[in-house]
Design a protein around this motif. Structure first.
Motif: not given
Length: 178
Positions: A35-42, A49-55, A106-114
């Motif tokens: 599932y793709y979620v934002t930090i706020a949605e997480l 949230a603990y049982k799902s594979n997330l982006r 991958f640096k400071d202020d870069s947009q990252a997807l984990a």
């Protein structure tokens, strides 16, 4: 009669093989789904949230990257650091343990997807990490001139036919064939 017994055996074998392939495909699809979620949605997902594979996507908090080989710990913020909302943005600690080092972007202020799972310890455990370039178009300081490339010719350079300035202008001037 013998041929009908063989047909039944072949039919059963084919059914078992097709059933096994179908089960493997279904179970593989379910485990690779994320599932793709934002930090706020997480934060609002609860136990799911603990049982799902997330982006999870966010901006790398400046000064938070701690790297040891392919193992990286950092903090994601939902806003870029130069955004006025950044101070009140939600933060997420990320622990990346992958087989490859993080990308060069991958640096400071870069947009990252984990990509990974959210642990009950409040940390996101990533197995995959992607990053975009840090924003080059940060808002300017009040009263400053916008960055523009220097287009003024060098007065000491010749402007004859073989000069670099003329060659560059000729290379960028469109030509039409008659």
């Amino acid at each position: 009669m013998k041929s009908s017994k063989n047909n039944v055996r072949i039919g059963i074998a084919v059914a078992i093989i097709l059933g096994t392939i179908g089960w493997l495909a279904y179970s593989g699809y379910g485990s690779s789904k994320s599932y793709y979620v934002t930090i706020a949605e997480l934060g609002g997902m609860g136990d799911k949230a603990y049982k799902s594979n997330l982006r999870v996507e966010g901006f790398v908090q400046p000064g938070s990257i701690e790297q040891n080989g392919t193992h990286v710990t950092f903090v994601l913020n939902e806003f870029e650091s130069h955004n006025p909302k950044a101070g009140g943005g939600r933060l997420l600690r990320v622990n990346y343990k992958g087989s490859e080092p993080p990308p060069d972007t991958f640096k400071d202020d870069s947009q990252a997807l984990a990509v990974g799972t959210y642990g009950r310890d409040g940390m996101f455990h990533a197995t995959e990490l992607q990053a975009k370039c840090a924003s080059k178009y940060a808002p300017g300081q009040p009263g400053s001139q916008p960055n523009q490339p220097a287009m003024t010719p060098n007065k000491t350079a010749s402007s004859g036919p073989g000069s670099p300035t003329t060659a560059r202008a000729a290379a960028t001037t469109p030509t039409t064939a008659n």
